[in-house]
Scaffold this active site. Structure first.
Site, mmCIF file in Angstrom:
data_model
loop_
_atom_site.group_PDB
_atom_site.id
_atom_site.type_symbol
_atom_site.label_atom_id
_atom_site.label_comp_id
_atom_site.label_asym_id
_atom_site.label_seq_id
_atom_site.Cartn_x
_atom_site.Cartn_y
_atom_site.Cartn_z
ATOM 1 N N PRO A 88 67.067 39.928 42.999
ATOM 2 C CA PRO A 88 66.780 38.888 44.067
ATOM 3 C C PRO A 88 66.236 39.579 45.453
ATOM 4 C CG PRO A 88 68.181 37.955 43.357
ATOM 5 C CD PRO A 88 68.419 39.542 43.097
ATOM 6 N N GLU A 115 78.336 40.756 41.066
ATOM 7 C CA GLU A 115 78.259 40.706 41.889
ATOM 8 C C GLU A 115 76.443 41.713 42.603
ATOM 9 O OE1 GLU A 115 79.384 38.409 44.652
ATOM 10 O OE2 GLU A 115 80.503 38.320 42.717
ATOM 11 N N ARG A 153 52.352 41.256 26.995
ATOM 12 C CA ARG A 153 50.735 40.368 26.725
ATOM 13 C C ARG A 153 49.597 40.936 27.669
ATOM 14 N NH1 ARG A 153 49.447 37.027 28.956
ATOM 15 N NH2 ARG A 153 48.896 34.943 28.281
ATOM 16 N N ASP A 168 42.784 34.483 30.643
ATOM 17 C CA ASP A 168 44.748 33.799 31.368
ATOM 18 C C ASP A 168 44.772 33.766 32.459
ATOM 19 O OD1 ASP A 168 45.838 34.765 29.305
ATOM 20 O OD2 ASP A 168 46.796 36.496 30.378
HETATM 21 C C1 4H3 Z 1 67.375 39.397 39.429
HETATM 22 C C2 4H3 Z 1 68.493 39.084 38.705
HETATM 23 C C3 4H3 Z 1 67.459 37.063 39.978
HETATM 24 C C4 4H3 Z 1 67.356 38.267 39.801
HETATM 25 C C5 4H3 Z 1 69.748 38.404 39.264
HETATM 26 C C6 4H3 Z 1 65.888 37.328 40.024
HETATM 27 C C7 4H3 Z 1 73.403 39.549 38.495
HETATM 28 C C8 4H3 Z 1 71.124 40.464 39.642
HETATM 29 C C9 4H3 Z 1 73.799 39.773 39.961
HETATM 30 C C10 4H3 Z 1 71.934 39.713 38.669
HETATM 31 C C11 4H3 Z 1 73.174 41.131 40.429
HETATM 32 C C12 4H3 Z 1 73.573 38.621 41.502
HETATM 33 N N1 4H3 Z 1 69.629 37.157 40.251
HETATM 34 N N2 4H3 Z 1 64.967 36.972 40.487
HETATM 35 N N3 4H3 Z 1 70.889 38.437 39.083
HETATM 36 O O1 4H3 Z 1 64.378 38.398 39.602
HETATM 37 O O2 4H3 Z 1 73.576 42.423 39.529
HETATM 38 O O3 4H3 Z 1 72.689 38.911 42.215
#
Ligand code: 4H3
Length: 254
Positions: A88, A115, A153, A168
């Protein structure tokens, strides 16, 4: 193009590799895919891939040594490939990134669990950190599938000529025009007449108008970041005049 996924749940990818356009691309050797178990690179009898966080707190962290060994093995087998961590905290994935990544020889996608991964992995062994959106998943696997699907793709000849990537949504920065198929009348909603007319030029004009107006109504933010051509500007100007006419007739009544 090569796609190598590093994960503790490689079986999650079995259904993904086995359907639709991804399956066909593998069969036609346009893409070469593998899901590698990080656990295979963990030492000891129990092949442990996680450990408790320094500083305390709940949850576990992915140990750096097995991940580092898995990444080095994958990069060694695929020279020129870039490594991607799905997180994230990464750069927000979009169509432009999908197009750019599709020009690479290969991607090695690292999927975290728990985590997250030990920070030192990100510094030395990851080329790009990518996020597929502002939400947290239980693992990077689904995000990796999203990236692989969107990148694959874009590779020449992965899509059949029928559904080429140039048509697209986003290919010219706009959303796609509306689509219709039979029946001509569905629950009282009719297919726009022009699409039944066989007038190819008129149909193209209608589709462009549909595309521009849907973008204005659904995703106006997209219009800020692209240069519209003359035809597209004229469509917006036409609707501006139509809206001004409505407003003018309203004001005169007050
Ligand atoms: C990517 C991975 C959301 C995204 C994710 C995204 C589990 C990353 C853990 C994994 C860490 C918690 N969540 N938004 N999760 O692309 O290893 O952050």
């Amino acid at each position: 193009m090569y796609f190598t996924v590093l994960t503790i749940f490689p079986e999650m990818f079995d259904p993904f590799w086995n359907y639709g356009i991804i399956r066909r691309a593998i069969d036609q050797q346009k893409i070469i895919t593998s899901a590698v178990n990080i656990r295979d690179y963990a030492g000891g009898r129990h092949q442990v891939t996680d450990d408790r966080p320094y500083g305390g707190g709940s949850g576990m962290v992915m140990k750096p040594e097995p991940l580092a060994a898995a990444i080095r093995d994958a990069t060694g087998q695929q020279t020129g490939a870039k490594t991607v961590l799905l997180t994230p905290q990464g750069r927000m994935f979009n169509q432009a990134m999908a197009r750019e990544l599709a020009s690479l020889g290969g991607l090695i996608l690292v999927c975290g669990r728990y985590e997250g991964v030990d920070e030192r992995i990100c510094h030395d062994l990851i080329d790009y950190e990518i996020s597929i959106g502002d939400f947290v998943l239980t693992g990077g696997e689904l995000a990796a599938m999203v990236v692989i699907d969107a990148v694959a793709r874009q590779i020449p000849d992965v899509l059949g000529g029928e559904d080429a990537a140039e048509k697209d949504s986003f290919s010219d920065g706009l959303l796609e025009h509306a689509h219709y198929t039979r029946p001509e009348n569905f629950e009282g909603h009719k297919v726009p007449r022009v699409l039944l007319s066989g007038h190819h030029r008129e149909i193209e004009k209608w589709r462009m108008e549909s595309s521009v107006m849907r973008t204005l109504l659904k995703r106006p933010d997209l219009l800020q970041n692209i240069e519209l051509n003359t035809e597209q500007r004229e469509i917006l100007a036409k609707w501006r005049r139509a809206i001004e006419n409505i407003l003018d007739s309203q004001v005169s009544e007050i």
